[in-house]
Scaffold this motif. Structure first.
Motif, PDB file in Angstrom:
ATOM      1  N   ALA A  28     -11.539  21.835   8.222  1.00  0.00           N
ATOM      2  CA  ALA A  28     -12.836  22.474   7.967  1.00  0.00           C
ATOM      3  C   ALA A  28     -12.752  24.098   7.985  1.00  0.00           C
ATOM      4  N   GLY A  29     -11.858  24.426   8.819  1.00  0.00           N
ATOM      5  CA  GLY A  29     -11.393  25.876   8.864  1.00  0.00           C
ATOM      6  C   GLY A  29     -10.807  26.426   7.624  1.00  0.00           C
ATOM      7  N   ARG A  30     -10.214  25.648   6.628  1.00  0.00           N
ATOM      8  CA  ARG A  30      -9.646  25.881   5.458  1.00  0.00           C
ATOM      9  C   ARG A  30     -10.499  26.123   4.249  1.00  0.00           C
ATOM     10  N   VAL A  31     -11.335  24.919   4.089  1.00  0.00           N
ATOM     11  CA  VAL A  31     -11.722  24.685   2.890  1.00  0.00           C
ATOM     12  C   VAL A  31     -13.665  24.419   3.184  1.00  0.00           C
ATOM     13  N   GLU A  32     -14.379  25.305   2.519  1.00  0.00           N
ATOM     14  CA  GLU A  32     -15.877  25.266   2.565  1.00  0.00           C
ATOM     15  C   GLU A  32     -16.196  23.783   2.354  1.00  0.00           C
ATOM     16  N   GLU A  33     -15.853  23.359   1.164  1.00  0.00           N
ATOM     17  CA  GLU A  33     -16.392  21.879   0.497  1.00  0.00           C
ATOM     18  C   GLU A  33     -15.893  20.966   1.555  1.00  0.00           C
ATOM     19  N   GLY A  34     -14.494  21.105   1.918  1.00  0.00           N
ATOM     20  CA  GLY A  34     -14.206  20.182   3.016  1.00  0.00           C
ATOM     21  C   GLY A  34     -14.965  19.873   4.397  1.00  0.00           C
ATOM     22  N   ALA A  35     -15.500  21.260   4.850  1.00  0.00           N
ATOM     23  CA  ALA A  35     -16.316  21.330   6.062  1.00  0.00           C
ATOM     24  C   ALA A  35     -17.502  20.637   5.637  1.00  0.00           C
ATOM     25  N   VAL A  36     -18.170  20.756   4.778  1.00  0.00           N
ATOM     26  CA  VAL A  36     -19.609  20.192   4.166  1.00  0.00           C
ATOM     27  C   VAL A  36     -19.344  18.918   4.258  1.00  0.00           C
ATOM     28  N   ARG A  37     -18.254  18.211   3.549  1.00  0.00           N
ATOM     29  CA  ARG A  37     -18.027  16.814   3.775  1.00  0.00           C
ATOM     30  C   ARG A  37     -18.008  16.287   4.993  1.00  0.00           C
ATOM     31  N   LEU A  38     -17.112  16.759   5.795  1.00  0.00           N
ATOM     32  CA  LEU A  38     -16.856  16.476   7.112  1.00  0.00           C
ATOM     33  C   LEU A  38     -18.152  16.434   7.862  1.00  0.00           C
ATOM     34  N   ALA A  39     -19.068  17.416   7.588  1.00  0.00           N
ATOM     35  CA  ALA A  39     -20.284  17.296   8.368  1.00  0.00           C
ATOM     36  C   ALA A  39     -21.038  16.023   7.967  1.00  0.00           C
ATOM     37  N   TYR A  40     -21.170  15.758   6.693  1.00  0.00           N
ATOM     38  CA  TYR A  40     -21.533  14.663   6.213  1.00  0.00           C
ATOM     39  C   TYR A  40     -21.216  13.339   6.783  1.00  0.00           C
ATOM     40  N   GLU A  41     -19.865  13.434   6.985  1.00  0.00           N
ATOM     41  CA  GLU A  41     -18.983  12.391   7.335  1.00  0.00           C
ATOM     42  C   GLU A  41     -19.246  12.032   9.169  1.00  0.00           C
ATOM     43  N   GLY A  42     -19.999  13.034   9.503  1.00  0.00           N
ATOM     44  CA  GLY A  42     -20.074  12.899  11.015  1.00  0.00           C
ATOM     45  C   GLY A  42     -18.823  13.279  12.001  1.00  0.00           C
ATOM     46  N   ARG A  43     -17.884  14.049  11.383  1.00  0.00           N
ATOM     47  CA  ARG A  43     -16.583  14.714  11.886  1.00  0.00           C
ATOM     48  C   ARG A  43     -17.001  15.861  12.464  1.00  0.00           C
ATOM     49  N   LEU A  44     -17.833  16.499  12.190  1.00  0.00           N
ATOM     50  CA  LEU A  44     -18.191  17.858  12.942  1.00  0.00           C
ATOM     51  C   LEU A  44     -19.462  17.801  13.634  1.00  0.00           C
ATOM     52  N   THR A  45     -19.608  18.570  15.080  1.00  0.00           N
ATOM     53  CA  THR A  45     -20.804  18.713  15.674  1.00  0.00           C
ATOM     54  C   THR A  45     -21.449  20.149  15.417  1.00  0.00           C
ATOM     55  N   ALA A  46     -22.540  20.184  16.023  1.00  0.00           N
ATOM     56  CA  ALA A  46     -23.061  21.576  16.002  1.00  0.00           C
ATOM     57  C   ALA A  46     -22.217  22.847  16.699  1.00  0.00           C
ATOM     58  N   ALA A  47     -21.492  22.206  17.685  1.00  0.00           N
ATOM     59  CA  ALA A  47     -20.835  23.010  18.515  1.00  0.00           C
ATOM     60  C   ALA A  47     -19.568  23.617  17.674  1.00  0.00           C
ATOM     61  N   ASP A  48     -19.252  23.022  16.626  1.00  0.00           N
ATOM     62  CA  ASP A  48     -18.139  23.421  15.744  1.00  0.00           C
ATOM     63  C   ASP A  48     -18.567  24.423  14.601  1.00  0.00           C
ATOM     64  N   VAL A  49     -19.800  24.715  14.508  1.00  0.00           N
ATOM     65  CA  VAL A  49     -20.310  25.503  13.165  1.00  0.00           C
ATOM     66  C   VAL A  49     -21.137  26.867  13.792  1.00  0.00           C
ATOM     67  N   ASP A  50     -20.573  28.031  12.967  1.00  0.00           N
ATOM     68  CA  ASP A  50     -21.403  29.258  13.394  1.00  0.00           C
ATOM     69  C   ASP A  50     -22.464  29.419  12.213  1.00  0.00           C
ATOM     70  N   PRO A  51     -23.908  28.814  12.040  1.00  0.00           N
ATOM     71  CA  PRO A  51     -24.608  28.948  10.903  1.00  0.00           C
ATOM     72  C   PRO A  51     -24.683  30.382  10.280  1.00  0.00           C
ATOM     73  N   ALA A  52     -24.375  31.635  10.757  1.00  0.00           N
ATOM     74  CA  ALA A  52     -24.261  32.782  10.191  1.00  0.00           C
ATOM     75  C   ALA A  52     -22.977  32.994   9.311  1.00  0.00           C
TER      76      ALA A  52
END
Length: 512
Positions: free
Chosen positions: A53-77
């Motif tokens: 998630a830290g390297r690729v934006e597209e990967g982070a989006v997919r990980l979010a949809y896959e349930g691999r990221l939580t709200a604590a992992d993301v800065d919306p700004a």
């Protein structure tokens, strides 16, 4: 090399340390596909998910949809697109400040995506409903479940917003009926066409302007006619629209509106009868599958001159079996298990299986839960079409499958190859039959029991080659050789093969 890395990323046997290596490479122009494959790995650890998630934006989006990221992992700004993915999954529902932040984003596409998210705070909904970009408001109108809001948006001055309200199944029935007639609503003042073009205007279907996104045939003469037409079609298709508000469209001059009506499952008989006589075969075909049809109209459509209508009728869930057997003989409908046959009672199954009409026996032979005695009797049927339909049935012995091939040859070969109980020896023999059956090679290449000898034969077939390259029973040395195949799909399948030697995987991962 990119397709090789994507294959490796999907390889279930890839060691964890090599997953780490691929994650470290997911930062170039081709990172999106690689990150997507990595994000979908079942064995991806939390640390690896965060690293990706830290390297690729597209990967982070997919990980979010896959349930691999939580709200604590993301800065919306910093990563609004990842935050949007979590909001879309309702994972950010406890963070209304995210929604407020994105509602003010200058990128209208992000605001559009936000408008489709569930559970938005009321103040954010109000902000989106007043958005200066009509596309954002239309997206909100399409997805919101707040009935007071959709009722308000039904009177929006822009016709595109009203069209979205007409498609929303949460829209109150009375509002949908009003949208169809316009009664009680102020006239729309704008549409996407007159927003951009001087009216009267009809969009050329062959429009070559690269920045033009108007639909082919979109038009406006001041009445927003193409958008109003689309609104009506959406409302007719919407199951929440009262049926009494739509039945009059059975005689409408617009083919598309009549076609939409033919799919309504709550149509009264009179409307069905009018549509059954429609001049457009496609309308009659969609009507033919409609559960609203009664037996009388089913029998009328069984004599329709258009074979597409008769084929569609065979998929009706309540078509009488005698009609279905007749259709099977005239409209080429017996290539799959039909709903009425799937629902047949044990007595009806036996009647079909015992019928002197081979068309009836073909229909029931597609079932995969036949009583053993019925299955075995049909396996000896003299009609090749019956046996072809039965051949994939589980429970058939190797001797029975061999007998089927000996009696009916190339006509049944591919279907025998799909049988889950086909043995490695039989599958190997099928690859050596003359004349060869190309479709059989593809089925054998997919079969979990295919032996190495059969898979090597499958590699000689162009279409079966990528399938065989990914089969774990293929010899490791052959898999490694296929990594340099001129067909990238073959090479990628080989890289994803769990039987690829770990040493080769390591060499590939570190070669970049």
């Amino acid at each position: 090399m990119h397709h090789i890395l994507c294959g490796l990323a999907a390889n279930p046997a890839l060691p964890s340390e090599l997953v780490d290596r691929l994650i470290s490479q997911a930062d170039d122009d081709l990172a999106e596909d690689l990150a997507d494959d990595l994000a979908c790995r079942a064995d991806l650890s939390r640390a690896q998910a965060l690293a990706l998630a830290g390297r690729v934006e597209e990967g982070a989006v997919r990980l979010a949809y896959e349930g691999r990221l939580t709200a604590a992992d993301v800065d919306p700004a910093v990563r609004p697109d990842v935050a949007l993915a979590l909001l879309d999954q309702a994972a950010g529902a406890s963070h209304p400040e995210w929604a407020r932040l994105i509602a003010a984003d200058p990128d209208h596409e992000r605001r559009e995506k936000l408008a489709a998210c569930p559970g938005l705070p009321p103040d954010v909904v109000d902000t989106l409903a007043a958005d200066p970009d009509v596309r954002v408001v239309a997206e909100l109108a399409l997805w919101t479940t707040a009935q007071d809001l959709v009722a308000r948006l039904a009177a929006h001055p822009h016709a595109e917003v009203r069209r979205a309200v007409a498609a929303n199944e949460a829209t109150p029935p009375a509002v949908l009926a009003a949208l169809l007639t316009g009664d009680g609503l102020p006239a729309a003042r704008q549409c996407l066409v007159c927003d951009r073009e001087e009216i009267p205007f009809v969009h050329d279907p062959e429009c070559s302007r690269p920045d033009c996104d108007l639909l082919a045939g979109a038009s406006c003469d001041g009445s927003h006619e193409s958008t109003v037409h689309n609104l009506r079609e959406a409302a007719i298709r919407n199951p929440a629209t009262p049926v009494e508000a739509v039945v009059a469209f059975a005689d409408h001059p617009s083919m598309l509106l009549r076609w939409a009506l033919a799919t309504r499952e709550d149509l009264p008989r009179q409307a069905c009868a009018r549509l059954a006589a429609d001049a457009v075969p496609g309308i009659r075909a969609d009507l033919a599958e409609n559960p609203a049809l009664d037996e009388t109209l089913i029998r009328v459509l069984a004599d329709d001159p258009d074979p597409a209508v008769r084929r569609a009728l065979a998929h009706h869930p309540r078509v009488p079996l005698d009609v279905l057997v007749r259709l099977a003989a005239t409209a080429k409908v017996a290539a799959t298990l039909l709903p009425r046959v799937a629902a047949a009672s044990p007595a009806e199954v036996e009647d079909l299986a015992s019928s002197p009409n081979p068309a009836a026996r073909v229909l029931v032979a597609h079932r995969r839960d036949l009583p053993p005695e019925t299955r075995d009797r049909l396996a000896e049927d003299p009609d090749a079409k019956v046996v072809k339909a039965l051949a994939p049935h589980p429970g058939l012995t190797e001797a029975q499958l061999r007998a089927i091939v000996e009696r009916h040859g190339v006509r049944v070969l591919a279907k025998v190859a799909t049988n889950p109980d086909a043995t490695p020896a039989l599958l190997d023999e099928l690859t050596r039959r003359e004349p060869p059956v190309q479709k059989a090679f593809r089925e054998i290449a997919r079969h979990r029991a295919a032996p190495a000898s059969a898979l090597l034969a499958c590699l000689t077939d162009r279409q079966a080659r990528p399938l065989a390259a990914g089969h774990p029973s293929l010899p490791p040395t052959v898999i490694a050789e296929l990594l340099t195949d001129e067909n990238w799909q073959v090479a990628e399948a080989a890289a994803a093969n769990p039987s690829l030697p770990v040493a080769v995987m390591s060499d590939l991962a570190w070669r970049q």
